[in-house]
Scaffold this motif. Structure first.
Motif, short mmCIF file in Angstrom:
data_model
loop_
_atom_site.label_atom_id
_atom_site.label_comp_id
_atom_site.label_asym_id
_atom_site.label_seq_id
_atom_site.Cartn_x
_atom_site.Cartn_y
_atom_site.Cartn_z
N ASN A 19 0.85 -1.20 0.08
CA ASN A 19 0.12 0.05 0.00
C ASN A 19 0.71 1.23 -0.04
O ASN A 19 0.53 2.02 -0.74
N GLU A 20 1.94 1.34 0.85
CA GLU A 20 2.65 2.79 0.98
C GLU A 20 3.41 2.45 -0.29
O GLU A 20 3.67 3.73 -0.85
N GLN A 22 2.68 1.59 -3.49
CA GLN A 22 1.71 1.88 -4.48
C GLN A 22 1.63 3.44 -4.15
O GLN A 22 1.36 4.02 -5.36
N ARG A 23 1.28 3.86 -3.02
CA ARG A 23 0.72 5.31 -2.96
C ARG A 23 1.98 6.05 -3.59
O ARG A 23 1.66 7.23 -4.40
N VAL A 24 3.23 6.00 -3.17
CA VAL A 24 4.40 6.59 -3.56
C VAL A 24 4.66 6.69 -5.02
O VAL A 24 4.86 7.60 -5.81
N LEU A 25 4.43 5.26 -5.70
CA LEU A 25 4.51 5.22 -7.21
C LEU A 25 3.40 6.04 -7.86
O LEU A 25 3.64 6.57 -9.00
N THR A 26 2.18 5.95 -7.22
CA THR A 26 0.98 6.73 -7.87
C THR A 26 1.31 8.18 -7.79
O THR A 26 0.91 8.92 -8.72
N GLU A 27 1.89 8.49 -6.78
CA GLU A 27 2.11 10.11 -6.80
C GLU A 27 3.16 10.67 -7.88
O GLU A 27 3.16 11.75 -8.28
N SER A 28 3.97 9.55 -8.08
CA SER A 28 5.05 9.91 -9.17
C SER A 28 4.50 9.49 -10.60
O SER A 28 5.33 9.25 -11.30
N GLY A 29 3.51 9.10 -10.68
CA GLY A 29 2.70 8.45 -12.10
C GLY A 29 3.13 9.17 -13.27
O GLY A 29 3.58 8.58 -14.21
N CYS A 30 3.13 10.52 -13.29
CA CYS A 30 3.26 11.26 -14.60
C CYS A 30 5.06 11.24 -14.61
O CYS A 30 5.24 11.62 -15.99
N ILE A 63 13.03 12.75 -9.99
CA ILE A 63 13.57 11.44 -9.80
C ILE A 63 14.14 11.07 -8.64
O ILE A 63 13.97 10.01 -8.03
N GLU A 64 15.14 11.96 -8.09
CA GLU A 64 15.67 11.77 -6.72
C GLU A 64 14.50 11.79 -5.53
O GLU A 64 14.87 10.88 -4.65
N SER A 65 13.48 12.57 -5.54
CA SER A 65 12.42 12.42 -5.05
C SER A 65 11.78 11.23 -4.67
O SER A 65 11.63 10.72 -3.53
N LEU A 66 11.48 10.58 -6.01
CA LEU A 66 11.12 9.30 -5.93
C LEU A 66 11.72 8.21 -5.45
O LEU A 66 11.39 7.48 -4.38
N GLU A 67 13.37 8.17 -5.51
CA GLU A 67 14.21 7.29 -5.20
C GLU A 67 14.15 7.47 -3.46
O GLU A 67 14.20 6.33 -2.87
N GLN A 68 14.17 8.77 -2.99
CA GLN A 68 14.28 9.07 -1.32
C GLN A 68 13.08 8.62 -0.87
O GLN A 68 13.16 7.78 0.16
N LYS A 69 11.83 8.65 -1.39
CA LYS A 69 10.74 8.46 -0.80
C LYS A 69 10.52 6.83 -0.90
O LYS A 69 10.08 6.16 0.38
N LEU A 70 10.90 6.11 -1.77
CA LEU A 70 10.70 4.79 -1.82
C LEU A 70 12.03 4.24 -0.76
O LEU A 70 11.52 3.13 -0.04
N ASN A 71 12.94 4.58 -0.76
CA ASN A 71 13.98 4.24 0.22
C ASN A 71 13.71 4.34 1.59
O ASN A 71 14.14 3.74 2.55
#
Length: 86
Positions: A19-20, A22-30, A63-71
């Motif tokens: 769930n978490e 998927q939420r992060v990936l959806t936020e960066s979907g664009c 991209i750096e923001s997505l990587e950080q949020k996932l980590n």
């Protein structure tokens, strides 16, 4: 010169973190052009480990923001690679 951003996302707590993550990936979907998910699955089995490959088209900051949020999610390791042709 063409450049590609390819992020590998490894999870060893796939079921608990879905769930978490998927939420992060959806936020960066664009900025996600392609997403490929790989995990062992079968009739009686669904692995708790998985690998996601992302082809990203956003800015370096996005991209750096997505990587950080996932980590920041326990059990997830994300790493972006930028590959450019000569």
């Amino acid at each position: 010169m063409a450049c590609y951003n390819v992020m590998s996302v490894l999870t060893n707590k796939r079921v608990e973190n879905v769930n978490e993550m998927q939420r992060v990936l959806t936020e960066s979907g664009c900025i996600i052009k392609t997403r490929l998910g790989i995990h062992d699955a079968g009739e009686d089995f669904c692995s708790n480990e998985g690998l996601i490959i992302l082809h990203l088209v956003g800015s370096e900051k996005e991209i750096e923001s997505l990587e950080q949020k996932l980590n920041e999610i326990p059990g997830i390791k994300a790493q972006n690679s930028r590959l450019c042709s000569d």
